[in-house]
Design a protein around this motif. Structure first.
Motif, short mmCIF file in Angstrom:
data_model
loop_
_atom_site.label_atom_id
_atom_site.label_comp_id
_atom_site.label_asym_id
_atom_site.label_seq_id
_atom_site.Cartn_x
_atom_site.Cartn_y
_atom_site.Cartn_z
N ILE A 152 45.66 -3.92 -32.80
CA ILE A 152 45.49 -4.86 -31.69
C ILE A 152 46.80 -5.63 -31.52
O ILE A 152 47.37 -6.11 -32.51
N ASN A 153 47.25 -5.71 -30.31
CA ASN A 153 48.55 -6.30 -30.02
C ASN A 153 48.45 -7.63 -29.30
O ASN A 153 47.47 -7.90 -28.60
N CYS A 154 49.49 -8.42 -29.46
CA CYS A 154 49.52 -9.73 -28.82
C CYS A 154 50.97 -10.10 -28.54
O CYS A 154 51.84 -9.91 -29.40
N ALA A 155 51.21 -10.59 -27.35
CA ALA A 155 52.53 -11.14 -27.00
C ALA A 155 52.41 -12.65 -27.00
O ALA A 155 51.52 -13.19 -26.36
N TYR A 156 53.27 -13.31 -27.75
CA TYR A 156 53.21 -14.76 -27.78
C TYR A 156 54.33 -15.35 -26.95
O TYR A 156 55.26 -14.66 -26.54
N SER A 157 54.22 -16.65 -26.70
CA SER A 157 55.13 -17.23 -25.70
C SER A 157 56.19 -18.15 -26.27
O SER A 157 57.29 -18.26 -25.71
N ASN A 158 55.90 -18.80 -27.40
CA ASN A 158 56.79 -19.84 -27.87
C ASN A 158 57.61 -19.36 -29.07
O ASN A 158 57.08 -19.19 -30.16
N SER A 159 58.88 -19.17 -28.86
CA SER A 159 59.74 -18.68 -29.94
C SER A 159 59.89 -19.71 -31.06
O SER A 159 60.35 -19.38 -32.14
N ALA A 160 59.48 -20.95 -30.80
CA ALA A 160 59.59 -22.00 -31.82
C ALA A 160 58.33 -22.13 -32.68
O ALA A 160 58.27 -22.98 -33.57
N SER A 161 57.33 -21.29 -32.44
CA SER A 161 56.10 -21.37 -33.23
C SER A 161 56.38 -21.10 -34.69
O SER A 161 57.16 -20.21 -35.03
N ASP A 162 55.76 -21.87 -35.57
CA ASP A 162 56.00 -21.75 -37.01
C ASP A 162 55.10 -20.73 -37.68
O ASP A 162 55.45 -20.20 -38.74
N TYR A 163 53.93 -20.51 -37.11
CA TYR A 163 53.01 -19.60 -37.75
C TYR A 163 52.10 -19.00 -36.70
O TYR A 163 51.94 -19.53 -35.60
N PHE A 164 51.47 -17.92 -37.09
CA PHE A 164 50.61 -17.17 -36.18
C PHE A 164 49.35 -16.77 -36.95
O PHE A 164 49.41 -16.45 -38.14
N ILE A 165 48.26 -16.81 -36.24
CA ILE A 165 46.97 -16.53 -36.88
C ILE A 165 46.19 -15.55 -36.02
O ILE A 165 46.23 -15.62 -34.79
N TRP A 166 45.49 -14.66 -36.67
CA TRP A 166 44.51 -13.81 -36.00
C TRP A 166 43.12 -14.33 -36.29
O TRP A 166 42.76 -14.58 -37.44
N TYR A 167 42.34 -14.47 -35.21
CA TYR A 167 40.95 -14.88 -35.33
C TYR A 167 40.05 -13.79 -34.77
O TYR A 167 40.41 -13.09 -33.82
N LYS A 168 38.87 -13.71 -35.34
CA LYS A 168 37.84 -12.80 -34.87
C LYS A 168 36.71 -13.64 -34.31
O LYS A 168 36.30 -14.62 -34.95
N GLN A 169 36.21 -13.29 -33.15
CA GLN A 169 35.10 -14.04 -32.58
C GLN A 169 33.98 -13.10 -32.18
O GLN A 169 34.14 -12.25 -31.30
N GLU A 170 32.87 -13.25 -32.86
CA GLU A 170 31.67 -12.49 -32.51
C GLU A 170 30.88 -13.26 -31.46
O GLU A 170 31.02 -14.47 -31.33
N SER A 171 30.05 -12.56 -30.75
CA SER A 171 29.33 -13.15 -29.63
C SER A 171 28.53 -14.38 -30.07
O SER A 171 27.76 -14.32 -31.04
N GLY A 172 28.74 -15.50 -29.38
CA GLY A 172 27.98 -16.71 -29.67
C GLY A 172 28.44 -17.47 -30.89
O GLY A 172 27.78 -18.43 -31.31
N ASN A 184 57.12 -9.40 -34.87
CA ASN A 184 58.43 -9.03 -34.36
C ASN A 184 58.93 -10.17 -33.49
O ASN A 184 58.54 -10.30 -32.33
N LYS A 185 59.78 -11.00 -34.08
CA LYS A 185 60.23 -12.19 -33.36
C LYS A 185 61.21 -11.85 -32.25
O LYS A 185 61.37 -12.62 -31.30
N THR A 186 61.88 -10.72 -32.38
CA THR A 186 62.86 -10.32 -31.37
C THR A 186 62.20 -10.17 -30.00
O THR A 186 62.75 -10.59 -28.97
N VAL A 187 61.03 -9.55 -30.00
CA VAL A 187 60.33 -9.33 -28.74
C VAL A 187 59.08 -10.19 -28.63
O VAL A 187 58.26 -9.99 -27.73
N LYS A 188 58.92 -11.13 -29.54
CA LYS A 188 57.77 -12.04 -29.54
C LYS A 188 56.45 -11.28 -29.47
O LYS A 188 55.62 -11.48 -28.58
N HIS A 189 56.27 -10.43 -30.46
CA HIS A 189 55.11 -9.56 -30.50
C HIS A 189 54.44 -9.64 -31.86
O HIS A 189 55.10 -9.68 -32.91
N LEU A 190 53.15 -9.65 -31.82
CA LEU A 190 52.33 -9.75 -33.03
C LEU A 190 51.30 -8.62 -32.98
O LEU A 190 50.76 -8.33 -31.90
N SER A 191 51.02 -8.01 -34.11
CA SER A 191 49.97 -7.00 -34.11
C SER A 191 49.07 -7.18 -35.32
O SER A 191 49.49 -7.69 -36.36
#
Lengths: 111, 113
Positions: A21-41, A67-74
């Motif tokens: 699962i891929n994600c593009a983030y926006s803020n190059s100054a972000s210190d950390y990144f988290i993946w969350y899972k959300q089930e229905s309800g 990958n901070k170069t392209v601001k991509h998280l997987s």
């Protein structure tokens, strides 16, 4: 009336296969990144995080790549199971103690 | 396993009424948050709270919103005069420090009619 919700991208995988699962983030100054899972309800459930000074972190059956170069998280899920079916959000955090969530990806696991 | 608990699970209120959403964060956590999620949309930050004061708030968190930690265990979100567009799931979260993982509650579904 109800507002129209975001159309979530959907990833459909066979049980036992690996998921990415891929994600593009926006803020190059972000210190950390988290993946969350959300089930229905339910509320978002923490899966794994990674600091900005790292490029890879592994957990149980999950791996996050940054990958901070392209601001991509997987998020890689090994041997995907039916219980992994959910919406997955990436979130970025930094100064100010707030998380900025991405739009989410729906993972559907076919038995 | 410790968890964040929220009450009620579902609140229906008339437009213009005040509502208070309640949360009990994890006991040794120091940072508390409210987020909301409008149906089918992404989770949005509202406010963070530390050391008995707001540390950060978003544009959504206007004068109609307030937070309070009335005692050592509860953390509340008050909406003074609800609008239809306040209908959403409201999630409380807490963390040990501002950079650690935030644990989310199950949410309160607020429906404004």
């Amino acid at each position: 009336g109800e507002s129209v919700g975001l159309h979530l991208p959907t990833l459909s995988v066979q049980e036992g296969d690996n998921s990415i699962i891929n994600c593009a983030y926006s803020n190059s100054a972000s210190d950390y990144f988290i993946w969350y899972k959300q089930e229905s309800g339910k509320g978002p459930q923490f899966i794994i995080d990674i600091r900005s000074n790292m490029d890879k972190r592994q957990g149980q059956r999950v791996t996050v790549l940054l990958n901070k170069t392209v601001k991509h998280l997987s998020l890689q899920i090994a041997a995907t199971q039916p219980g992994d079916s959910a919406v997955y959000f990436c979130a970025e955090g930094g100064a100010g103690n707030m998380l900025t969530f991405g739009g989410g990806t729906r993972l559907m696991v076919k038995p | 396993e410790p968890e964040v608990t929220q009450t009620p699970s579902h609140q229906v209120t008339q437009m213009g009424q005040e509502v208070i959403l309640r949360c009990v964060p994890i006991s040794n956590h120091l940072y508390f948050y409210w987020y909301r999620q409008i149906l089918g949309q992404k989770v949005e930050f509202l406010v963070s709270f530390y050391n008995n004061e707001i540390s950060e708030k978003s544009e959504i968190f206007d004068d109609q919103f307030s937070v309070e930690r009335p005692d050592g265990s509860n953390f509340t979100l008050k909406i003074r005069s609800t609008k239809l567009e306040d209908s959403a799931m409201y999630f409380c979260a807490s963390s040990t420090d501002g950079t650690a993982e935030a644990f989310f509650g199950q949410g309160t579904r607020l429906t404004v009619v």
